[in-house]
Design a protein around this motif. Structure first.
Motif, PDB file in Angstrom:
ATOM      1  N   THR A   1       0.873  -1.070   0.416  1.00 44.25           N
ATOM      2  CA  THR A   1       0.088   0.194   0.113  1.00 44.25           C
ATOM      3  C   THR A   1       1.173   1.108  -0.037  1.00 44.25           C
ATOM      4  OG1 THR A   1      -1.503  -1.080   1.029  1.00 44.25           O
ATOM      5  CG2 THR A   1      -2.074   1.146   1.325  1.00 44.25           C
ATOM      6  N   LEU A   2       1.841   1.056   0.818  1.00 44.76           N
ATOM      7  CA  LEU A   2       2.861   2.432   0.944  1.00 44.76           C
ATOM      8  C   LEU A   2       3.834   2.206  -0.427  1.00 44.76           C
ATOM      9  CD1 LEU A   2       5.113   2.103   4.170  1.00 44.76           C
ATOM     10  CD2 LEU A   2       3.340   3.308   3.547  1.00 44.76           C
ATOM     11  N   LYS A   3       3.988   1.995  -1.114  1.00 50.48           N
ATOM     12  CA  LYS A   3       4.568   1.512  -3.026  1.00 50.48           C
ATOM     13  C   LYS A   3       3.416   2.328  -3.528  1.00 50.48           C
ATOM     14  CE  LYS A   3       7.935  -2.353  -2.752  1.00 50.48           C
ATOM     15  NZ  LYS A   3       8.070  -3.283  -2.734  1.00 50.48           N
ATOM     16  N   GLN A   4       1.908   2.093  -3.631  1.00 45.07           N
ATOM     17  CA  GLN A   4       0.916   2.033  -4.495  1.00 45.07           C
ATOM     18  C   GLN A   4       0.384   3.894  -3.774  1.00 45.07           C
ATOM     19  OE1 GLN A   4      -1.713  -0.392  -3.447  1.00 45.07           O
ATOM     20  NE2 GLN A   4      -1.082  -1.772  -4.703  1.00 45.07           N
ATOM     21  N   ALA A   5       1.086   3.876  -2.809  1.00 47.74           N
ATOM     22  CA  ALA A   5       0.175   5.418  -1.687  1.00 47.74           C
ATOM     23  C   ALA A   5       0.913   6.595  -2.550  1.00 47.74           C
ATOM     24  CB  ALA A   5       0.207   5.108  -0.956  1.00 47.74           C
ATOM     25  N   LEU A   6       2.788   6.338  -2.567  1.00 46.46           N
ATOM     26  CA  LEU A   6       3.962   6.692  -3.174  1.00 46.46           C
ATOM     27  C   LEU A   6       3.739   6.958  -4.433  1.00 46.46           C
ATOM     28  CD1 LEU A   6       6.244   8.472  -2.960  1.00 46.46           C
ATOM     29  CD2 LEU A   6       7.574   5.887  -3.047  1.00 46.46           C
ATOM     30  N   ALA A   7       2.928   5.511  -6.147  1.00 49.92           N
ATOM     31  CA  ALA A   7       2.959   6.178  -6.699  1.00 49.92           C
ATOM     32  C   ALA A   7       1.615   7.544  -7.136  1.00 49.92           C
ATOM     33  CB  ALA A   7       2.937   4.919  -7.533  1.00 49.92           C
ATOM     34  N   SER A   8       1.137   7.291  -6.449  1.00 49.84           N
ATOM     35  CA  SER A   8      -0.348   7.771  -6.650  1.00 49.84           C
ATOM     36  C   SER A   8       0.539   9.170  -6.530  1.00 49.84           C
ATOM     37  CB  SER A   8      -1.534   7.295  -5.388  1.00 49.84           C
ATOM     38  OG  SER A   8      -2.597   8.229  -5.631  1.00 49.84           O
ATOM     39  N   GLN A   9       1.580   9.287  -5.143  1.00 51.25           N
ATOM     40  CA  GLN A   9       1.681  11.032  -5.365  1.00 51.25           C
ATOM     41  C   GLN A   9       2.279  11.221  -6.178  1.00 51.25           C
ATOM     42  OE1 GLN A   9       3.379  10.531  -0.840  1.00 51.25           O
ATOM     43  NE2 GLN A   9       1.477  10.795   0.417  1.00 51.25           N
ATOM     44  N   GLN A  10       3.440  10.722  -6.402  1.00 51.88           N
ATOM     45  CA  GLN A  10       3.857  11.243  -8.174  1.00 51.88           C
ATOM     46  C   GLN A  10       3.682  11.007  -8.986  1.00 51.88           C
ATOM     47  OE1 GLN A  10       6.659   7.588  -7.979  1.00 51.88           O
ATOM     48  NE2 GLN A  10       8.318   8.143  -6.578  1.00 51.88           N
ATOM     49  N   GLN A  11       1.888  10.496  -8.843  1.00 51.01           N
ATOM     50  CA  GLN A  11       1.302  11.020 -10.007  1.00 51.01           C
ATOM     51  C   GLN A  11       0.144  12.496  -9.954  1.00 51.01           C
ATOM     52  OE1 GLN A  11      -2.459   8.580 -10.901  1.00 51.01           O
ATOM     53  NE2 GLN A  11      -2.051   8.591 -12.963  1.00 51.01           N
TER      54      GLN A  11
END
Length: 513
Positions: A123-133
């Motif tokens: 989830t952390l990785k997904q959240a980071l990817a979402s924040q980057q997007q």
């Protein structure tokens, strides 16, 4: 923190799962427990969990039925299934809904902890990817957002703290700079690119960057940068006054303005530039002129009010096409669309996700016609909200009345897909105004409508009634909810309607808000 729900019909297991792990240390908040699938689904509708640990064999709704029903409402919930030996057929069925975690009973503490840790990291990785997007989307509209901030701040100086908070969420400000340098006697003829490029070189030499584009008004350039020590301020001032250009008539002077907070700093800046009609916003590659024109907040308000006053969709589409054709250039049209969006969606409830979603769609538009189409859809929703003068909760209740047969109704779905607000904000607002949880209100509405349909048709087709009030292809679950709210099963109630003199069944009164 991730939101966690535990579901098991055995009290001992429920209690053990609740207490045997320090969930907070793993990054989870235990939002509740449920003793069956029906209770769990109500909690899912109200509390929007990220993870649900659930038994498979349970009364009313079993684990698989719960997953299937919840999947229609929110596909982002992760389920961890608990079951005994010999039930692997359930696991195979669960995989149809994307379930990847299947643990055997009795559940081993270490195994559950490892599963939760793995999911948390994912989830952390997904959240980071979402924040980057999101950051990437906001970067594309960075300059239009900064222009909008200055124009709104000039128009509404007394509202600067709330405006600052609104634009800070949209990453308009690169850091918490508390310092601005006012450079005087900077003639516009050498402002760009010469002076601007030299300022960037000086800041780079000092190891810092601009926090905001250079603001320029009548021979004065305002540089906002983290010059937060006296040494940096003196070094920067000394470097600026040494700058000299051909035909320069007067040497530069520099003055430092330092404030306790960033919005206080901008209050000072806005106060100083507010007397000027023409303001330039200068980056290292381009300069933008800000004047009291189409993009001024007052003018934007007039435009949106004109849009809202039109009666038909065709009239509103024509209005936007006429307005945007005057802009000609597609980049200017996108900047105007950003301004209109921000002027229309100024409440704290508007989520960063909603804003980024609009900006992403906007900057993928390849023509002014596409921009008008997107903006028309957004403004039409806003028009309905404003002209009807209804609160979010009133609009939500109205939507429920019109879509009672939909299985996807949940607080999270309505927040994200209909009202475009933060779900936590909407949850608190709903309880405050209605005095009950969303799931209770929704179930009451559904059962009330079911009673009306049965009284009118007096048919034995319980499955049809269940579908009409949003329970889908699950008449058994409908019967359980019906009995909970009326004290009778649907079949018994129909029987009472057909033979009132032969039945002594008493229907408990339905609750109404």
């Amino acid at each position: 923190m991730l939101r966690l729900l535990i579901v098991d019909d055995e009290p001992i297991i429920r209690e053990a799962l609740s207490e045997m792990i320090d969930y907070i240390s793993l990054g989870y908040k235990l939002i509740g427990t449920a003793k069956n699938g029906m209770e769990a689904y109500d909690i899912i509708c109200d509390e929007y969990p990220d993870v649900v640990i659930t038994d498979i064999k349970m009364p009313i709704l079993n684990g698989l039925e719960l997953i299937e029903k919840a999947h229609k409402t929110d596909q982002h919930i992760t389920f961890i299934l608990l079951s005994g030996y010999g039930e692997f057929e359930y696991a195979r069925k669960a995989m149809q809904f994307g379930v990847k975690h299947y643990l055997l009973k009795p559940t081993k503490k270490a195994e559950l902890i490892e599963t939760l840790k793995t999911f948390y990291q994912t989830t952390l990785k997904q959240a980071l990817a979402s924040q980057q997007q999101q950051s990437s989307v906001l970067h594309k509209v960075h300059i239009p957002l900064q222009q909008c901030f200055i124009m709104e701040a000039l128009e509404y100086p007394l509202q600067l703290p709330s405006l600052f908070q609104k634009y800070q969420r949209l990453e308009v400000f690169s850091d918490s700079s508390l310092t601005a340098c006012f450079c005087f006697f900077v003639e516009e003829s050498y402002l760009f690119p010469s002076f601007t490029q030299d300022i960037h070189k000086i800041l780079k030499h000092l190891g810092i960057c601009l926090s905001f584009p250079i603001l320029y008004v009548k021979n004065t350039a305002i540089i906002i940068a983290p010059l937060n020590t006296l040494l940096l301020q003196e070094d920067f001032k000394a470097a600026v006054v040494k700058l000299h250009y051909p035909c320069q008539s007067t040497s530069f002077e520099a003055s430092i303005c330092h404030c306790d907070t960033m919005h206080t700093l901008f209050s000072e800046i806005i106060h100083k530039i507010s007397r000027y009609e023409r303001i330039l916003l200068v980056t290292d590659t381009e300069q933008y002129e800000l004047i009291n024109s189409l993009t001024s907040p007052q003018r934007l308000q007039q435009l949106t009010e004109q849009f809202y006053s039109l009666d038909t969709e065709l009239q509103r589409e024509h209005f936007l096409h006429t307005l945007f054709c005057e802009q000609q250039d597609i980049q200017r049209s996108k900047t105007l669309a950003v301004s209109i969006f921000l002027n229309t969606n100024s409440t704290a409830a508007c989520s960063i996700e909603s804003a980024c979603d609009f900006f992403k769609k906007l900057y993928s538009c390849s023509s002014i016609s596409k921009i008008c189409e997107l903006l028309c859809a957004m403004l039409s929703v806003s028009r309905h909200n404003i002209t009807s003068k209804k609160s979010n909760i009133a609009l939500l209740k109205e939507y429920i009345e019109e879509h009672l047969d939909s299985e996807t109704l949940s607080l999270k779905w309505l927040a994200q897909n209909y009202l475009f607000v933060n779900v936590g904000y909407l949850s608190k607002q709903f309880i405050k105004e209605e005095g009950m949880r969303f799931s209770e209100y929704l179930n009451q509405k559904r059962i009330s409508e079911a009673v009306r349909l049965m009284s009118y048709y007096q048919k034995d087709n319980i499955k049809y009634i269940a579908q009409q009030v949003g329970f889908g292809n699950n008449p058994q679950y409908f019967s359980q909810v019906f009995k909970k709210y009326t004290g009778s099963t649907p079949s018994d109630y129909l029987n009472m309607l057909k033979h009132p003199s032969q039945n002594s069944i008493h229907m408990e009164p339905l609750l109404h808000k």
